[in-house]
Design a protein around this motif. Structure first.
Motif, PDB file in Angstrom:
ATOM      1  N   ARG A   1       0.831  -1.206  -0.036  1.00 21.71           N
ATOM      2  CA  ARG A   1       0.004   0.007   0.265  1.00 21.71           C
ATOM      3  C   ARG A   1       0.827   1.110  -0.029  1.00 21.71           C
ATOM      4  O   ARG A   1       2.024   1.119   0.694  1.00 21.71           O
ATOM      5  N   PRO A   2       0.257   2.214  -0.499  1.00 20.82           N
ATOM      6  CA  PRO A   2       1.224   3.485  -0.725  1.00 20.82           C
ATOM      7  C   PRO A   2       1.446   4.079   0.819  1.00 20.82           C
ATOM      8  O   PRO A   2       0.984   3.949   1.888  1.00 20.82           O
ATOM      9  N   GLY A   3       2.825   4.490   1.018  1.00 18.28           N
ATOM     10  CA  GLY A   3       3.456   4.803   2.202  1.00 18.28           C
ATOM     11  C   GLY A   3       4.292   3.754   2.766  1.00 18.28           C
ATOM     12  O   GLY A   3       4.753   4.173   3.529  1.00 18.28           O
ATOM     13  N   TRP A   4       3.716   2.414   2.712  1.00 17.99           N
ATOM     14  CA  TRP A   4       4.334   1.237   3.428  1.00 17.99           C
ATOM     15  C   TRP A   4       5.589   0.974   2.832  1.00 17.99           C
ATOM     16  O   TRP A   4       5.842   0.719   1.539  1.00 17.99           O
ATOM     17  N   MET A   5       6.794   1.060   3.501  1.00 23.99           N
ATOM     18  CA  MET A   5       8.069   0.696   3.206  1.00 23.99           C
ATOM     19  C   MET A   5       8.967  -0.298   4.032  1.00 23.99           C
ATOM     20  O   MET A   5       8.778   0.118   5.157  1.00 23.99           O
ATOM     21  N   PHE A   6       9.378  -1.484   3.473  1.00 17.85           N
ATOM     22  CA  PHE A   6      10.032  -2.242   4.480  1.00 17.85           C
ATOM     23  C   PHE A   6      11.211  -2.610   3.674  1.00 17.85           C
ATOM     24  O   PHE A   6      11.245  -2.810   2.648  1.00 17.85           O
ATOM     25  N   PHE A   7      12.276  -2.495   4.482  1.00 15.11           N
ATOM     26  CA  PHE A   7      13.630  -2.769   4.091  1.00 15.11           C
ATOM     27  C   PHE A   7      14.180  -3.772   5.057  1.00 15.11           C
ATOM     28  O   PHE A   7      14.583  -3.203   6.375  1.00 15.11           O
ATOM     29  N   GLU A   8      14.748  -5.022   4.756  1.00 17.29           N
ATOM     30  CA  GLU A   8      15.341  -5.715   5.831  1.00 17.29           C
ATOM     31  C   GLU A   8      16.793  -5.367   5.552  1.00 17.29           C
ATOM     32  O   GLU A   8      17.229  -6.211   4.258  1.00 17.29           O
ATOM     33  N   VAL A   9      17.341  -4.557   5.950  1.00 18.60           N
ATOM     34  CA  VAL A   9      18.371  -3.641   5.508  1.00 18.60           C
ATOM     35  C   VAL A   9      19.753  -4.818   5.112  1.00 18.60           C
ATOM     36  O   VAL A   9      20.357  -4.613   4.328  1.00 18.60           O
ATOM     37  N   MET A  10      19.671  -5.838   5.919  1.00 21.03           N
ATOM     38  CA  MET A  10      20.798  -6.692   5.713  1.00 21.03           C
ATOM     39  C   MET A  10      20.347  -8.095   6.345  1.00 21.03           C
ATOM     40  O   MET A  10      20.018  -8.145   7.288  1.00 21.03           O
ATOM     41  N   GLN A  11      20.640  -8.780   5.263  1.00 19.34           N
ATOM     42  CA  GLN A  11      20.740 -10.156   5.544  1.00 19.34           C
ATOM     43  C   GLN A  11      22.202 -10.468   5.852  1.00 19.34           C
ATOM     44  O   GLN A  11      22.878 -10.952   5.184  1.00 19.34           O
ATOM     45  N   SER A  12      22.482 -10.232   7.290  1.00 18.00           N
ATOM     46  CA  SER A  12      23.908 -10.244   7.428  1.00 18.00           C
ATOM     47  C   SER A  12      24.580 -11.149   8.359  1.00 18.00           C
ATOM     48  O   SER A  12      23.634 -11.574   9.187  1.00 18.00           O
ATOM     49  N   GLN A  13      25.937 -11.046   8.708  1.00 20.75           N
ATOM     50  CA  GLN A  13      26.475 -12.019   9.674  1.00 20.75           C
ATOM     51  C   GLN A  13      25.927 -13.185   9.222  1.00 20.75           C
ATOM     52  O   GLN A  13      25.720 -14.118  10.259  1.00 20.75           O
ATOM     53  N   GLY A  14      25.819 -13.829   8.034  1.00 19.29           N
ATOM     54  CA  GLY A  14      25.344 -15.055   7.834  1.00 19.29           C
ATOM     55  C   GLY A  14      26.313 -16.285   8.136  1.00 19.29           C
ATOM     56  O   GLY A  14      27.468 -16.112   7.473  1.00 19.29           O
ATOM     57  N   VAL A  15      25.977 -17.191   9.010  1.00 21.35           N
ATOM     58  CA  VAL A  15      26.894 -18.311   9.036  1.00 21.35           C
ATOM     59  C   VAL A  15      25.991 -19.562   8.566  1.00 21.35           C
ATOM     60  O   VAL A  15      24.883 -19.744   9.226  1.00 21.35           O
ATOM     61  N   VAL A  16      26.468 -20.006   7.503  1.00 20.77           N
ATOM     62  CA  VAL A  16      25.828 -21.179   7.020  1.00 20.77           C
ATOM     63  C   VAL A  16      26.320 -22.368   7.348  1.00 20.77           C
ATOM     64  O   VAL A  16      27.778 -22.521   7.288  1.00 20.77           O
ATOM     65  N   ASP A  17      25.726 -23.625   7.747  1.00 14.88           N
ATOM     66  CA  ASP A  17      26.385 -24.805   8.154  1.00 14.88           C
ATOM     67  C   ASP A  17      25.803 -25.960   7.362  1.00 14.88           C
ATOM     68  O   ASP A  17      24.536 -26.188   7.631  1.00 14.88           O
ATOM     69  N   ILE A  18      26.662 -26.354   6.558  1.00 13.94           N
ATOM     70  CA  ILE A  18      25.916 -27.596   5.751  1.00 13.94           C
ATOM     71  C   ILE A  18      26.172 -29.016   6.524  1.00 13.94           C
ATOM     72  O   ILE A  18      27.343 -29.275   7.059  1.00 13.94           O
ATOM     73  N   ALA A  19      25.057 -29.737   6.463  1.00 17.80           N
ATOM     74  CA  ALA A  19      25.258 -31.034   7.289  1.00 17.80           C
ATOM     75  C   ALA A  19      25.985 -31.889   6.421  1.00 17.80           C
ATOM     76  O   ALA A  19      26.275 -31.749   5.162  1.00 17.80           O
ATOM     77  N   PRO A  20      26.780 -32.969   7.117  1.00 17.43           N
ATOM     78  CA  PRO A  20      27.690 -33.877   6.429  1.00 17.43           C
ATOM     79  C   PRO A  20      27.077 -34.412   5.380  1.00 17.43           C
ATOM     80  O   PRO A  20      28.061 -34.695   4.248  1.00 17.43           O
ATOM     81  N   ASP A  21      25.903 -34.848   5.325  1.00 18.68           N
ATOM     82  CA  ASP A  21      25.340 -35.444   3.912  1.00 18.68           C
ATOM     83  C   ASP A  21      25.138 -34.556   2.834  1.00 18.68           C
ATOM     84  O   ASP A  21      24.729 -34.903   1.588  1.00 18.68           O
ATOM     85  N   GLY A  22      25.448 -33.145   3.110  1.00 19.28           N
ATOM     86  CA  GLY A  22      25.060 -32.135   1.916  1.00 19.28           C
ATOM     87  C   GLY A  22      23.577 -31.795   1.501  1.00 19.28           C
ATOM     88  O   GLY A  22      23.504 -31.517   0.397  1.00 19.28           O
TER      89      GLY A  22
END
Lengths: 198, 198, 198
Positions: free
Chosen positions: C75-96
């Motif tokens: 809607r007009p006037g509504w603004m949202f920004f997830e400014v940063m998807q940051s400090q991401g630590v991704v951990d893949i399981a051993p089976d991938g």
């Protein structure tokens, strides 16, 4: 290109990934007051840690001493988030054994001052070194240079530094403490310019 | 998979890493007013640079002209930090010779207006292109689209844009200047949706 | 090291890169109200989505229902920004085949409340899971834990949460809703400590 050369390139990419994770996990542990876990991210040969004007702490025993003194951050009402370990540029030395990293860290905090809790914004620059031991990366030097620590209400122009916070148990006073407006050029770039190589 | 195919995959990962570094080093140099070093990050074939409403600068001479005009940022009291070159999504073209990048940049600044310094928050979106020449990545196009540039005190709702800042020596007026509240959908996504491929 | 082993290492780096992109593209699509594109980033086997106190949504139909209810954000006037998807630590399981990710997200928003638009700062922590299907990564669980949602003017100390926002069509109330000051230790770390392995 042969397999050995490609393996070196992959190792370099993995080194960067691991150092970025190390830096971010430091942030997550620090924000949660998990100082034992923080300490385990440091090499036993750690050179120094400096955070804002707390002072210089040299060697692992001194660094343990410093973080142990921070457990007050877990008191009720005290909240600290290094919002982002961001804009990280990691530079691995040619021998693959050490590395440097530069990071921006905007942060926010609720901290008791006397009998009142104050809300603050912060911004600092990390100038860090890392070392690879037994196949894992650890912190060799951690230096957080503050640009501002300001009240939420008044802002970094009016109040660049809320207070002085030297730690009485430091080995020496802070070596590079230059918040706004004397901040310029004070945190050297550890990395080489990608084009000129300087 | 054979060695040649694996080599291509590793090159792709290295390209992304190098472009992310290029973007971040641009930020570090820009924040420190190191405009000579900034210029060296651009290809000699640079298409254009647009920053907020400063206007369009086409070709390397014009781009040099633009950044040279920014040395005023090194005056006492003037502080600018592109807090994060973040949320970077880099997309390498199939031929491996060009790439696009989209980044969010929250920033803060202390800038003189007339005789007063004002403190501001900013937020912009980068829509950039890169080119690989002689094995290194350079900027081919840099476009910083501002969402807001507001006073610290009043905020992005009340004051989305503090002032107009067209540069008199631009080649043309800004092509895509839409701060809040007319910001929506104005900065196209250069990357493909990872699932639909669109 | 043989080619097969090197290939596995490269796949791991590619997996991390792809998940980081997935998370960031989610952010870009969400910020632009592109909820159809958002939905396509989720596995058909998605377990749950929780965003702040909106409630738990289990399974793909419920998740579709949730995001469909968010189109009011355009809607007009509504603004949202997830400014940063940051400090991401991704951990893949051993089976991938699965992975976890933890991210900080500072955000800002202009949102209508009754007849007035308010400007806000937000900060949340993502505790997410991903799954690899047909060679691509998708969201398996998305959980955004809010630390604060405050007014621009008053700040996270005084107003940690502006309002309650449960969605009436949720499957269950929020499972982990702990804004400041009860925030501590509530969002578990999904990754292993790089040194201790815990």
């Amino acid at each position: 290109m042969d397999l050995l050369e490609l393996e070196k390139q992959v190792t370099l990419l993995e080194d960067i990934q691991e150092i970025e994770n190390l830096q971010k996990i430091y942030g997550y542990c620090f924000d949660n007051g998990m100082f034992q876990e923080v300490m385990e991210l440091f090499s036993d040969t750690v050179e120094s840690v400096e955070i804002t004007d707390h002072g210089v702490f040299r060697g692992k025993d001194a660094v343990k001493r410093m973080y142990s003194g921070m457990v007050g951050m877990k008191r009720p009402g005290w909240m600290f988030f290094e919002v982002m370990q961001s804009q990280g540029v990691v530079d691995i030395a040619p021998d693959g054994k050490t590395a440097t990293g530069r990071w921006y860290t905007p942060s926010f905090e609720c901290r008791p001052f006397g009998g009142t809790i104050k809300q603050t914004w912060q911004f600092g620059v990390y100038d860090n070194k890392y070392i690879k031991e037994n196949g894992h990366w650890y912190f060799l030097k951690l230096h957080w240079n503050i640009i501002y620590w300001t009240s939420f209400e008044r802002g970094f122009l009016k109040v660049p530094k809320l207070s002085d916070t030297p730690f009485p148990n430091a080995d020496a006073p802070a070596t590079n403490y230059h918040p706004y407006p004397y901040f310029r050029g004070n945190v050297p770039f550890p990395f080489k310019h990608p084009v000129t190589g300087e």
